[in-house]
Design a protein around this motif. Structure first.
Motif, short mmCIF file in Angstrom:
data_model
loop_
_atom_site.label_atom_id
_atom_site.label_comp_id
_atom_site.label_asym_id
_atom_site.label_seq_id
_atom_site.Cartn_x
_atom_site.Cartn_y
_atom_site.Cartn_z
N TRP A 24 18.79 -12.40 -19.17
CA TRP A 24 19.29 -11.45 -20.17
C TRP A 24 19.44 -10.04 -19.62
N HIS A 25 18.71 -9.69 -18.57
CA HIS A 25 18.79 -8.32 -18.05
C HIS A 25 19.37 -8.24 -16.65
N GLY A 26 19.45 -9.35 -15.94
CA GLY A 26 20.07 -9.34 -14.62
C GLY A 26 19.26 -8.63 -13.54
N VAL A 27 17.97 -8.36 -13.81
CA VAL A 27 17.12 -7.71 -12.82
C VAL A 27 16.40 -8.79 -12.02
N GLY A 28 16.48 -8.70 -10.71
CA GLY A 28 15.88 -9.73 -9.85
C GLY A 28 14.43 -9.47 -9.49
N VAL A 29 14.05 -8.19 -9.46
CA VAL A 29 12.66 -7.83 -9.17
C VAL A 29 12.26 -6.65 -10.06
N GLU A 30 10.96 -6.58 -10.33
CA GLU A 30 10.44 -5.42 -11.04
C GLU A 30 9.27 -4.89 -10.22
N HIS A 31 9.19 -3.58 -10.08
CA HIS A 31 8.08 -2.95 -9.37
C HIS A 31 7.17 -2.27 -10.37
N LEU A 32 5.88 -2.60 -10.30
CA LEU A 32 4.90 -1.97 -11.18
C LEU A 32 3.95 -1.12 -10.35
N TRP A 33 3.60 0.05 -10.88
CA TRP A 33 2.58 0.87 -10.23
C TRP A 33 1.24 0.21 -10.43
N ALA A 34 0.37 0.33 -9.42
CA ALA A 34 -0.96 -0.25 -9.49
C ALA A 34 -1.94 0.58 -8.67
N VAL A 35 -3.20 0.50 -9.04
CA VAL A 35 -4.27 1.16 -8.29
C VAL A 35 -4.91 0.11 -7.39
N GLN A 36 -5.04 0.45 -6.12
CA GLN A 36 -5.63 -0.50 -5.17
C GLN A 36 -7.15 -0.48 -5.34
N LEU A 37 -7.72 -1.68 -5.59
CA LEU A 37 -9.17 -1.81 -5.78
C LEU A 37 -9.83 -2.33 -4.52
N GLU A 38 -9.17 -3.27 -3.87
CA GLU A 38 -9.61 -3.88 -2.61
C GLU A 38 -8.36 -4.06 -1.79
N PRO A 39 -8.50 -4.43 -0.51
CA PRO A 39 -7.29 -4.54 0.31
C PRO A 39 -6.16 -5.37 -0.32
N ASP A 40 -6.50 -6.44 -1.06
CA ASP A 40 -5.41 -7.23 -1.66
C ASP A 40 -5.52 -7.35 -3.18
N LEU A 41 -6.33 -6.50 -3.82
CA LEU A 41 -6.46 -6.52 -5.28
C LEU A 41 -6.01 -5.18 -5.88
N PHE A 42 -5.24 -5.29 -6.97
CA PHE A 42 -4.60 -4.12 -7.55
C PHE A 42 -4.66 -4.19 -9.07
N ARG A 43 -4.98 -3.06 -9.74
CA ARG A 43 -4.98 -3.01 -11.20
C ARG A 43 -3.67 -2.38 -11.67
N LEU A 44 -2.94 -3.12 -12.49
CA LEU A 44 -1.63 -2.65 -12.94
C LEU A 44 -1.77 -1.38 -13.76
N ASP A 45 -0.92 -0.40 -13.46
CA ASP A 45 -1.05 0.92 -14.05
C ASP A 45 0.17 1.31 -14.88
#
Length: 160
Positions: A24-45
């Motif tokens: 419905w929107h034709g967007v292939g990717v979405e980027h969300l801001w996140a805070v890095q908690l650990e090298p590979d863990l992130f809290r969506l912001d």
């Protein structure tokens, strides 16, 4: 000793949108801001506009992509207890009428981010009554102020 990893800086995590949900929107990717908690863990912001099954404050695992090193979503690790709704404001609805119907949601702690003038993503925080928030959105739909859909429900639902 164990290394403690703390970062205040926001990073972007890439989510790939696939299948019928993205048509419905034709967007292939979405980027969300996140805070890095650990090298590979992130809290969506921020509030997801297009992707389903995640909400603000969820913790996700992400790894650098092979092509460009951009952080790419792998999986949800833990939930932040928020819910996400998409609101599509009707053509006939002016800003004053929108605000009139949005205000009770705002009073319960809900916030939104705009995709454009008529499309926004709403966050229902953990502290808000999800049933009341849903009913307020339904009322807006019944009164032709907007249409809405659920992107992700992170609230615990009880049998009614």
């Amino acid at each position: 000793g164990a290394e403690v990893f703390v970062s205040d800086s926001l990073v972007k995590v890439e989510f790939k949108l696939e299948g019928p949900d993205s048509e419905w929107h034709g967007v292939g990717v979405e980027h969300l801001w996140a805070v890095q908690l650990e090298p590979d863990l992130f809290r969506l912001d921020n509030i997801p506009l297009y992707i389903y099954e995640v909400s603000l404050n969820d913790v996700v695992k992400a790894q650098p992509g092979e092509a460009d090193g951009m952080l790419v979503f792998v999986e949800v690790v833990s939930r932040g207890g928020h819910s996400t709704y998409r609101i599509f404001v009707e053509e006939e609805t002016d800003e004053a009428r929108f605000i009139e119907h949005w205000q009770p949601l705002e009073a319960s702690g809900c916030t939104f981010e705009r995709g454009d003038e008529r499309f926004l993503a709403a966050d229902v925080p953990k502290s808000a009554d999800i049933y009341a928030a849903y009913e307020l959105q339904e009322r807006g739909e019944d009164e032709a102020v907007w249409a809405f859909e659920e992107g992700h429900c992170g609230h615990k639902l009880h049998a009614r």
